[in-house]
Each structure stands twice: as C-alpha cells, then as structure tokens.
Design an enzyme around this catalytic site. Structure first.
Site, short mmCIF file in Angstrom:
data_model
loop_
_atom_site.label_atom_id
_atom_site.label_comp_id
_atom_site.label_asym_id
_atom_site.label_seq_id
_atom_site.Cartn_x
_atom_site.Cartn_y
_atom_site.Cartn_z
N ASP A 193 2.43 44.98 -3.97
CA ASP A 193 3.58 44.63 -4.79
C ASP A 193 4.00 43.21 -4.43
OD1 ASP A 193 6.08 44.32 -5.97
OD2 ASP A 193 6.67 46.40 -5.64
N HIS A 194 3.81 42.29 -5.37
CA HIS A 194 4.06 40.87 -5.06
C HIS A 194 5.54 40.56 -4.88
CE1 HIS A 194 2.85 36.93 -4.31
NE2 HIS A 194 2.09 36.68 -5.36
N ARG A 195 6.43 41.49 -5.23
CA ARG A 195 7.86 41.29 -4.98
C ARG A 195 8.17 41.41 -3.50
NH1 ARG A 195 10.15 45.91 -8.79
NH2 ARG A 195 8.49 46.97 -7.63
#
Length: 430
Positions: free
Chosen positions: A402-404
């Site tokens: 998850d790039h967040r």
C-alpha cells in the site's frame, strides 16, 4: 406580480474563464435560496455558486465544459411577489459567498464506514445530482459508496456537511442504510459492462460462482480499487536453504513431517516484519496501527476457491511447528472445514505459486493489511560469484504494498532483507 431576473457569477477571487464542471439545475426547476446552480473549477479549487433568490428557472445560460467569469449570466429566474423586487438587485449586484473546497480538504476527511463491500462502489448518479452538497462532499461520497440521496444534511437549507458523513464512522447501522447500490461503472466515468449473447456464437455452459469466489471477489475488487498498489520484485538465493530442507526432511520423515519452502518463508517473513514494523500495520483513518504480534496468512488454493488460513504467532514457532500447522490448515481448507478463527487476525499474507510456476506476479493486498508477498517457482540460474557464473537455485519474490503507508525504498529494503534471511538461515538466530 412576477419578474424575470438574471443570476450572475459573483466575485470568484479574480479568476476568469474558469471551467464549468457541473450544472445543477435545468429549465423548469423550482430552486431555493442557497441552492447550488453551477460548480466552477480553477487550477486550485472547485467552487459552487449558490442561488441568491428563489423561483423557477426559465433559461440556463451555461453548460458543462464551458467557461465562466465574474458577471457572466448563469440563468434567468422567474421570481414572484415581494421576492421579485428584493431579489433583482441582489442577484445582479451583490456578490455571493461561493463554497470553495480544495482537494486537500476533501482528502483530510477520512472515514471508513463499516459497510458491505458493495457499498464501496459508486452510488447512483441521480442521488449526487440532486444532493445539496459541495463538490468535495460529492467526490468523497462516491469514493466511500455513500448514496447522498439518503443522507439528511444538517447545514442551512439541508446542506450536507462533512460532519454528517463523519457520524457514519461510529454508526455502522446508519452507514449501511445510506450505502450506495452496486454500480455498472457509469459513476466512475467508465463504460458499462458489455452485455453479450455468447450463445449466439457457439455452445456455452453457465456455472454459478462458488460462495467463496463471490466473497473473495468482492473483497479483491474493493482492495484493488481502494489501495494504491505497487509491486517490487527480487530473487532470493535459496540454494543452501533447499539443501538444509532436504536434510531435515529425512530426519523428520518418521514423524510424518515434510517441511516445505513455504514454512521457511513464513518464519523469515515474521523476522523481517520485526525489522520493518510499518509492514506489520494497518491504516485507521489518519493513524497507523502498528501490531506487536506476527500472524502470517497464506493463500490456499481449494476446489471451491481461494482461502487464507493464518499461522498465529509465527515468530515464536520453529520450522517444525509451522510445517505441522501448514499441513493441518491446508487439509482443513481443502475439505472446507476451516473455522472463522482459522482465517482471522493476519498481519501479513503470503501467496505462493511455487508448486505451479511463473517468474513473478502482482498479488492484491489483503485489507486491512498493508503488504502481501507473492512467491513463484524456484529455478536454477547462473549467478556471478565474483569469479565465475555458478548454478544457484533462485526464488522469485513479488512484494505488493500500500503506497499510502510504504514507499518504494522501504519495500526494496524489506525484500532484500527477507532474501538475505532465506539465503543464509543462520541470520534467523541473530
């Protein structure tokens, strides 16, 4: 007495020729004061222009895709009685306060309503068009699968506020009540799903999806849409691990225990998660929940579909115990006898295709986790050792994240660290 007045664009902060991205009324509509007429968008913000008078729309002068500047006529409005005399000068000369909402403000409102997976789909467009809400509210409702037509606003004239949506976070029953219906894709500006008469072209057979596939399909769709996925690929040299696995396999043969490469990967993954705690976390609104336990889920392929049993406290268990639990849980999965508790509490998941083949793939993150490891079939490859190319058994690793929460550099460090553990088992005891 009635009168037709012009409603014009008020002061919009000195901007000119801004885009008209939404027209909220049409000829014949009866509108009220403060009701949204059009939505304008500059390169920095979106703003709604509310009506300064009540009446019936006689003619709309603007359309979506057009341009607007201060003083441009939006529409002609027929007002009646005393309101006509009062509204005329106000509508043409007095600037109104447009509700300006930046994209950052929309993103700052973080709500994850406890609704069924279908509620994350886009709601019916008519509800959005009729709703008395700002562009950021409409955008956020689309993302969260909330049907604004079912939400009662607490603002002036029933305007829907961010606070109205925040209340959904702690009220699952209310959230479910305003969940949007399943969409055909139109709300995302996508073409509708194609309808094809397949029998027209040849023989067909229709089979219903299994219950597991229906459930997992809805979850996978939600996770793919809601989580910004990135996948990092690397190879782990497991030549020595494979030799050791075969040796202890002979020793454990009498006990009926046959260690698989997955058992070693689970053990190494638990240790890697300790070194990189953000991978053992979950997003909760604006907070990151870091877990102090290490439960590793593994994707099990069954005749009815994919299930994910969980090895609890993998960091506290040895290879033999992990191997036994893998066998027991896999057997229960194939027989359809897994209990709900067998599939709950995972902090990280591994999807192994090692017994089939492949060189890499993009596994979908299993929310609310933030990362998942994909493993493909190991292959002998020539690897340079500083003097010559030597045959080594290389295992492809694919880490989706998850790039967040995780950036690319952290993902690379995580995968390289894991590969080192698999390449030298002595590191597991350090």
């Amino acid at each position: 007495m009635s009168n037709v007045i012009e409603l014009k664009v008020p002061d919009i902060g000195g901007s000119s020729d801004v885009d008209v991205i939404e027209v909220s009324v049409k000829v014949g509509d009866r509108i009220e004061i403060e009701q949204s007429l059009v939505t304008l968008e500059t390169d920095k913000a979106s703003m709604e222009v509310p009506s300064t008078a009540a009446g019936i729309v006689k003619e709309v002068k603007m359309s979506v895709g057009g341009k607007a500047s201060e003083g441009d006529v939006i529409l002609l409005l027929e007002v009646e009685g005393e309101a006509a005399a009062e509204a005329a000068p106000t509508a043409t000369t007095a600037p109104t306060q447009a509700a300006t909402v930046t994209t950052a403000e929309a993103a700052a409102t973080s709500i994850v309503p406890a609704v069924a997976p279908s509620a994350t789909e886009v709601a019916h467009e008519e509800g959005y068009r009729q709703a008395h809400a700002s562009p950021s509210i409409r955008r956020f409702a689309r993302e969260q699968g909330i049907d604004l037509a079912k939400v009662v606003g607490s603002g002036p004239k029933g305007r829907i506020l961010h606070e109205d949506l925040r209340k959904l976070k702690n009220d699952p029953v209310l959230a479910a009540a305003v969940a949007a219906p399943m969409s055909t894709g139109a709300g995302l500006d996508l073409l509708p799903w194609p309808k094809v008469d397949f029998a027209k072209y040849g023989p067909i057979e229709t089979q219903p999806l299994s219950r597991i596939k229906k459930i997992s399909g809805a979850n996978l769709s939600r996770n793919w849409v809601m989580i910004p996925h990135v996948t990092f690929n690397d190879d782990a040299d497991i030549t020595d691990l494979e030799a050791f696995r075969k040796d202890i396999g002979k020793e454990w043969e009498k006990e009926g225990v046959k260690p698989s490469p997955l058992a070693f990967i689970i053990k190494a993954a638990a240790d890697t998660l300790k070194a990189f705690p953000e991978f053992n976390s979950s997003l909760d609104g604006d907070n990151l929940v870091l877990k102090k336990y290490y439960n590793i889920g593994f994707a099990a392929d069954t005749p009815n579909g994919l299930v994910v049993p969980v090895i609890k406290d993998a960091d506290k268990k040895g290879i033999k115990q992990i191997t036994k639990e893998l066998g027991e849980l896999s057997k229960l999965a194939r027989e359809g006898k897994l209990k709900p508790t067998d599939m709950q509490g995972a902090t990280f998941t591994i999807s192994s295709l090692g017994g089939i083949g492949g060189t890499g793939f993009t596994p979908i993150v299993n929310a609310p986790e933030v990362a998942i490891l994909g493993v493909c079939k190991s292959q002998i490859k020539p690897v340079w050792n500083g003097k010559e190319f030597a045959p080594r058994l290389m295992c492809p690793l694919s880490l989706s994240f998850d790039h967040r929460v995780v950036d690319g550099a952290a993902a690379a460090r995580f995968t390289v660290y894991l590969a080192k553990l698999l390449g030298d088992l002595r590191r597991l005891i350090l």
